[in-house]
Motif scaffolding. Sequence first.
Motif, PDB file in Angstrom:
ATOM      1  N   LYS A   1       0.863  -1.186   0.000  1.00 55.32           N
ATOM      2  CA  LYS A   1       0.000   0.000   0.000  1.00 55.32           C
ATOM      3  C   LYS A   1       0.898   1.234   0.000  1.00 55.32           C
ATOM      4  CE  LYS A   1      -3.847  -2.086   2.451  1.00 55.32           C
ATOM      5  NZ  LYS A   1      -4.674  -2.048   3.654  1.00 55.32           N
ATOM      6  N   PRO A   2       0.361   2.378  -0.422  1.00 54.60           N
ATOM      7  CA  PRO A   2       1.194   3.598  -0.438  1.00 54.60           C
ATOM      8  C   PRO A   2       1.743   3.948   0.951  1.00 54.60           C
ATOM      9  CG  PRO A   2      -0.871   3.977  -1.602  1.00 54.60           C
ATOM     10  CD  PRO A   2      -0.968   2.625  -0.978  1.00 54.60           C
ATOM     11  N   ASN A   3       0.956   3.668   1.987  1.00 57.34           N
ATOM     12  CA  ASN A   3       1.394   3.989   3.348  1.00 57.34           C
ATOM     13  C   ASN A   3       1.051   2.872   4.320  1.00 57.34           C
ATOM     14  OD1 ASN A   3       2.497   6.709   3.313  1.00 57.34           O
ATOM     15  ND2 ASN A   3       0.452   7.332   2.649  1.00 57.34           N
ATOM     16  N   GLN A   4       1.908   2.682   5.296  1.00 58.12           N
ATOM     17  CA  GLN A   4       1.621   1.799   6.422  1.00 58.12           C
ATOM     18  C   GLN A   4       0.593   2.542   7.272  1.00 58.12           C
ATOM     19  OE1 GLN A   4       3.171  -1.199   7.530  1.00 58.12           O
ATOM     20  NE2 GLN A   4       2.229  -1.240   9.541  1.00 58.12           N
ATOM     21  N   VAL A   5      -0.552   1.942   7.519  1.00 62.70           N
ATOM     22  CA  VAL A   5      -1.622   2.613   8.252  1.00 62.70           C
ATOM     23  C   VAL A   5      -1.427   2.485   9.758  1.00 62.70           C
ATOM     24  CG1 VAL A   5      -4.114   2.667   8.677  1.00 62.70           C
ATOM     25  CG2 VAL A   5      -3.248   2.273   6.370  1.00 62.70           C
ATOM     26  N   HIS A   6      -1.107   1.288  10.207  1.00 65.87           N
ATOM     27  CA  HIS A   6      -1.029   1.028  11.648  1.00 65.87           C
ATOM     28  C   HIS A   6       0.408   0.907  12.142  1.00 65.87           C
ATOM     29  CE1 HIS A   6      -5.300   0.483  12.182  1.00 65.87           C
ATOM     30  NE2 HIS A   6      -5.324  -0.276  11.110  1.00 65.87           N
ATOM     31  N   GLN A   7       0.558   1.238  13.388  1.00 64.24           N
ATOM     32  CA  GLN A   7       1.821   1.076  14.081  1.00 64.24           C
ATOM     33  C   GLN A   7       1.935  -0.393  14.497  1.00 64.24           C
ATOM     34  OE1 GLN A   7       1.847   3.836  17.242  1.00 64.24           O
ATOM     35  NE2 GLN A   7       3.971   3.533  17.760  1.00 64.24           N
ATOM     36  N   GLU A   8       3.109  -0.991  14.298  1.00 61.96           N
ATOM     37  CA  GLU A   8       3.325  -2.388  14.668  1.00 61.96           C
ATOM     38  C   GLU A   8       4.652  -2.530  15.400  1.00 61.96           C
ATOM     39  OE1 GLU A   8       2.005  -5.493  11.742  1.00 61.96           O
ATOM     40  OE2 GLU A   8       2.081  -3.786  10.375  1.00 61.96           O
ATOM     41  N   TYR A   9       4.729  -3.599  16.192  1.00 62.11           N
ATOM     42  CA  TYR A   9       5.919  -3.914  16.975  1.00 62.11           C
ATOM     43  C   TYR A   9       6.210  -5.392  16.758  1.00 62.11           C
ATOM     44  CZ  TYR A   9       4.104   0.249  19.256  1.00 62.11           C
ATOM     45  OH  TYR A   9       3.603   1.498  19.496  1.00 62.11           O
ATOM     46  N   VAL A  10       7.462  -5.729  16.473  1.00 68.31           N
ATOM     47  CA  VAL A  10       7.822  -7.107  16.162  1.00 68.31           C
ATOM     48  C   VAL A  10       8.976  -7.540  17.064  1.00 68.31           C
ATOM     49  CG1 VAL A  10       8.437  -8.731  14.323  1.00 68.31           C
ATOM     50  CG2 VAL A  10       7.256  -6.583  13.747  1.00 68.31           C
ATOM     51  N   ILE A  11       8.796  -8.694  17.717  1.00 70.66           N
ATOM     52  CA  ILE A  11       9.885  -9.279  18.513  1.00 70.66           C
ATOM     53  C   ILE A  11      10.247 -10.636  17.918  1.00 70.66           C
ATOM     54  CG2 ILE A  11       9.259  -8.054  20.635  1.00 70.66           C
ATOM     55  CD1 ILE A  11       8.075 -10.815  21.602  1.00 70.66           C
TER      56      ILE A  11
END
Length: 182
Positions: free
Chosen positions: A156-166
């Motif tokens: 998508k043109p922009n990442q909509v949501h904030q995410e956290y990855v461990i």
Amino acid sequence: MRQDHASCNISVGSADLDLDGYGNIMAQSQQIFDCGEPLALDIDEKILLHGTSWKNANSIVCEGFDNRMCQNAFYGAGVYFACAACKSHQYTCNQHKKCCSCKCQRTVIIARVALGDSYVATETRKKERRPPVRSGSSGTYDSIVVKPGLIKGHHKPNQVHQEYVIFDREQAYPAFVVEYTL
């Protein structure tokens, strides 16, 4: 994590919350869901959400989060968390494994997550199995934080949501399991 930070002289900052939400809901709720034990600021511990099925939630409670179960992920084969309930909700359908409007039971885990020294993603990392190597220091970052906005390689043109990855199961504790229906 603390030992790694001390030996590599790493100073841990605080990852932002609620960049994609309305108000500061998660930021204001951090102490409410801390299970009576204050969050560890020196390793940037946060209360975050993880959407899953009831069956998977039961396994997570018994065995912990497992990044080896990750499939088709934009930022590597890790365990994904969000601060927006609508993002976590996308992964709660037992039938479709994607965002849908099925009238089924849904499950979200409220977890304590130690983000540590976070790498802020500017591009996707689909084939990666661990966080990136620190620049100017030894070892790898402890997690990946993805902020809303332009992300190179995203569909998508922009990442909509904030995410956290461990990428280490010891960095997250499933504190509460919430079951709901639409």
